[in-house]
Design a protein around this motif. Structure first.
Motif, PDB file in Angstrom:
ATOM      1  N   LEU A  22     -48.171 -59.852  20.691  1.00 46.49           N
ATOM      2  CA  LEU A  22     -48.915 -61.077  20.929  1.00 46.49           C
ATOM      3  C   LEU A  22     -49.768 -61.336  19.702  1.00 46.49           C
ATOM      4  O   LEU A  22     -50.425 -60.420  19.188  1.00 46.49           O
ATOM      5  CB  LEU A  22     -49.784 -60.954  22.173  1.00 46.49           C
ATOM      6  CG  LEU A  22     -49.059 -60.687  23.496  1.00 46.49           C
ATOM      7  CD1 LEU A  22     -50.071 -60.467  24.621  1.00 46.49           C
ATOM      8  CD2 LEU A  22     -48.117 -61.835  23.847  1.00 46.49           C
ATOM      9  N   THR A  23     -49.756 -62.573  19.236  1.00 47.50           N
ATOM     10  CA  THR A  23     -50.457 -62.948  18.020  1.00 47.50           C
ATOM     11  C   THR A  23     -51.502 -63.998  18.361  1.00 47.50           C
ATOM     12  O   THR A  23     -51.236 -64.907  19.148  1.00 47.50           O
ATOM     13  CB  THR A  23     -49.466 -63.504  16.987  1.00 47.50           C
ATOM     14  OG1 THR A  23     -48.533 -62.472  16.643  1.00 47.50           O
ATOM     15  CG2 THR A  23     -50.162 -63.997  15.732  1.00 47.50           C
ATOM     16  N   ALA A  24     -52.687 -63.886  17.776  1.00 48.20           N
ATOM     17  CA  ALA A  24     -53.778 -64.830  18.048  1.00 48.20           C
ATOM     18  C   ALA A  24     -54.113 -65.633  16.798  1.00 48.20           C
ATOM     19  O   ALA A  24     -53.955 -65.155  15.663  1.00 48.20           O
ATOM     20  CB  ALA A  24     -55.013 -64.094  18.539  1.00 48.20           C
ATOM     21  N   PHE A  25     -54.588 -66.857  17.019  1.00 47.40           N
ATOM     22  CA  PHE A  25     -55.077 -67.737  15.964  1.00 47.40           C
ATOM     23  C   PHE A  25     -56.411 -68.320  16.410  1.00 47.40           C
ATOM     24  O   PHE A  25     -56.606 -68.626  17.588  1.00 47.40           O
ATOM     25  CB  PHE A  25     -54.128 -68.915  15.725  1.00 47.40           C
ATOM     26  CG  PHE A  25     -52.734 -68.548  15.300  1.00 47.40           C
ATOM     27  CD1 PHE A  25     -52.381 -68.538  13.956  1.00 47.40           C
ATOM     28  CD2 PHE A  25     -51.764 -68.247  16.241  1.00 47.40           C
ATOM     29  CE1 PHE A  25     -51.091 -68.231  13.562  1.00 47.40           C
ATOM     30  CE2 PHE A  25     -50.467 -67.932  15.859  1.00 47.40           C
ATOM     31  CZ  PHE A  25     -50.133 -67.921  14.512  1.00 47.40           C
ATOM     32  N   ASP A  26     -57.307 -68.537  15.462  1.00 53.82           N
ATOM     33  CA  ASP A  26     -58.490 -69.349  15.731  1.00 53.82           C
ATOM     34  C   ASP A  26     -58.089 -70.820  15.682  1.00 53.82           C
ATOM     35  O   ASP A  26     -57.261 -71.220  14.855  1.00 53.82           O
ATOM     36  CB  ASP A  26     -59.575 -69.092  14.684  1.00 53.82           C
ATOM     37  CG  ASP A  26     -60.171 -67.700  14.783  1.00 53.82           C
ATOM     38  OD1 ASP A  26     -60.020 -67.057  15.839  1.00 53.82           O
ATOM     39  OD2 ASP A  26     -60.776 -67.254  13.783  1.00 53.82           O
ATOM     40  N   LEU A  51     -46.863 -54.451  21.463  1.00 56.14           N
ATOM     41  CA  LEU A  51     -46.304 -54.229  22.796  1.00 56.14           C
ATOM     42  C   LEU A  51     -45.069 -53.344  22.750  1.00 56.14           C
ATOM     43  O   LEU A  51     -44.322 -53.349  21.771  1.00 56.14           O
ATOM     44  CB  LEU A  51     -45.921 -55.578  23.427  1.00 56.14           C
ATOM     45  CG  LEU A  51     -47.011 -56.649  23.476  1.00 56.14           C
ATOM     46  CD1 LEU A  51     -46.426 -57.950  23.993  1.00 56.14           C
ATOM     47  CD2 LEU A  51     -48.185 -56.196  24.336  1.00 56.14           C
ATOM     48  N   ASP A  52     -44.849 -52.648  23.831  1.00 55.32           N
ATOM     49  CA  ASP A  52     -43.607 -51.904  24.025  1.00 55.32           C
ATOM     50  C   ASP A  52     -42.668 -52.773  24.848  1.00 55.32           C
ATOM     51  O   ASP A  52     -42.348 -52.467  26.003  1.00 55.32           O
ATOM     52  CB  ASP A  52     -43.889 -50.580  24.738  1.00 55.32           C
ATOM     53  CG  ASP A  52     -42.639 -49.742  24.919  1.00 55.32           C
ATOM     54  OD1 ASP A  52     -41.650 -49.979  24.193  1.00 55.32           O
ATOM     55  OD2 ASP A  52     -42.634 -48.868  25.811  1.00 55.32           O
ATOM     56  N   GLU A 103     -56.616 -57.142  25.039  1.00 49.79           N
ATOM     57  CA  GLU A 103     -56.546 -57.215  23.580  1.00 49.79           C
ATOM     58  C   GLU A 103     -56.573 -55.805  23.003  1.00 49.79           C
ATOM     59  O   GLU A 103     -57.379 -54.966  23.406  1.00 49.79           O
ATOM     60  CB  GLU A 103     -57.714 -58.025  23.037  1.00 49.79           C
ATOM     61  CG  GLU A 103     -57.632 -58.274  21.547  1.00 49.79           C
ATOM     62  CD  GLU A 103     -58.679 -59.252  21.036  1.00 49.79           C
ATOM     63  OE1 GLU A 103     -58.622 -59.599  19.839  1.00 49.79           O
ATOM     64  OE2 GLU A 103     -59.547 -59.670  21.842  1.00 49.79           O
ATOM     65  N   GLY A 104     -55.666 -55.531  22.080  1.00 53.07           N
ATOM     66  CA  GLY A 104     -55.500 -54.185  21.547  1.00 53.07           C
ATOM     67  C   GLY A 104     -54.273 -53.488  22.093  1.00 53.07           C
ATOM     68  O   GLY A 104     -53.793 -52.521  21.507  1.00 53.07           O
TER      69      GLY A 104
END
Length: 287
Positions: free
Chosen positions: A175-179, A195-196, A225-226
């Motif tokens: 999972l990728t996050a953006f501001d 993720l697995d 998150e993490g």
């Protein structure tokens, strides 16, 4: 903490082709029944109603503008459509010049910014998708690319403060996050969770966790998150998408179907189901 995958699910409805892009809207679960051109709504008793039929088979996805009008991504056609008050579908944006691969998913934030993702312009030989992209369509109709080089762009969600977009990169197992800036632009790209598995559709809950659906592993997983796994819900077929809904938004709805490969996605076989399970925290944000 990890909860056993033996969590009991409830069967809500059967006989779908491929349920995708589920959304909780006006007291019902709406979803796209890929392979049929239908957008359907399902009530708490499993009764289905065809709400819209569009001239597309797959992929297509849905969300709503803040004023209540429905948006539809017609993926292979490269068009973003809007349903008017009289039921007509009109073209809002033509995305064909931005990608030669199908467009996939949409999320509309609380300000009316629509984010649409899909494959990039140059698929490699034998692959259905090239490097993925995200485009932004603002309420005034402006269109621009806001992210690129994505490893199979799939589900997206926006936090309730309109400040963060989270994206499932299926082929990168993350999972990728953006501001999100005030003008809708995306920046500060970062890994939200390794993720697995292979995340497909996603949704957010009030404890800051993400639920993601996983087709090959036949389950939905709740992670913080993490990457810490909080709960796993296993089923007997591929999980394509999930959405928190119900009266208190604390029911997880799972769109699942048997996966036989891209070449068999359109057929008369109807293995699609929607299942539900109680969730530990209500849904928040968009969709």
């Amino acid at each position: 903490m990890q909860t056993s995958s033996g969590t009991k699910t409830r069967l809500l409805t059967t006989g779908l082709a491929f349920g995708e892009s589920p959304r909780w809207h006006d007291g019902r679960l709406w979803l796209c029944n890929w392979g049929t051109g239908e957008i359907i709504a399902i009530d708490a008793h499993g009764k289905t109603e065809i709400m819209v039929t569009i001239p597309a088979t797959l992929p297509y996805s849905i969300d709503w503008l803040p004023d209540g009008r429905l948006l539809v991504v017609s993926g292979r056609e490269g068009l973003l459509l809007r349903q008017e008050a009289d039921g007509r579908l009109v073209t809002v944006a033509d995305l064909r010049g931005l990608s030669k691969s199908p467009w996939n998913e949409i999320v509309v934030d609380g300000r009316g910014n629509a984010y649409v993702n899909g494959g990039g312009p140059t698929p490699t030989v034998g692959q259905p998708f090239g490097p993925g992209t995200i485009v932004l369509i603002t309420p005034d109709g402006a269109i621009r690319q806001v992210a690129d080089n994505i490893a199979f762009a799939n589900g997206m969600a926006v936090t309730s403060d309109n400040r963060t977009l989270i994206l499932a990169e299926s082929n990168a197992n993350r999972l990728t996050a953006f501001d999100i800036a005030g003008d809708g632009a995306l920046s500060n790209r970062r890994v939200w969770a390794e993720l697995d598995g292979y995340p497909d559709g996603i949704c957010l809950d009030a404890e800051g966790a993400v639920w993601y659906a996983d087709v090959p592993n036949k389950h939905c997983v709740r992670v913080r998150e993490g990457g810490e796994v909080l709960q796993t819900v296993a089923v007997d077929r591929g999980c394509f998408a999930c959405m928190l809904g119900g009266a208190d938004r604390q029911t997880l709805f799972i769109a699942a179907a048997e996966w036989r490969g891209f070449e068999h996605m359109v057929s008369d076989i109807r293995t699609g189901q929607v299942l539900s399970v109680d969730a530990p925290a209500p849904g928040v944000g968009w969709p």
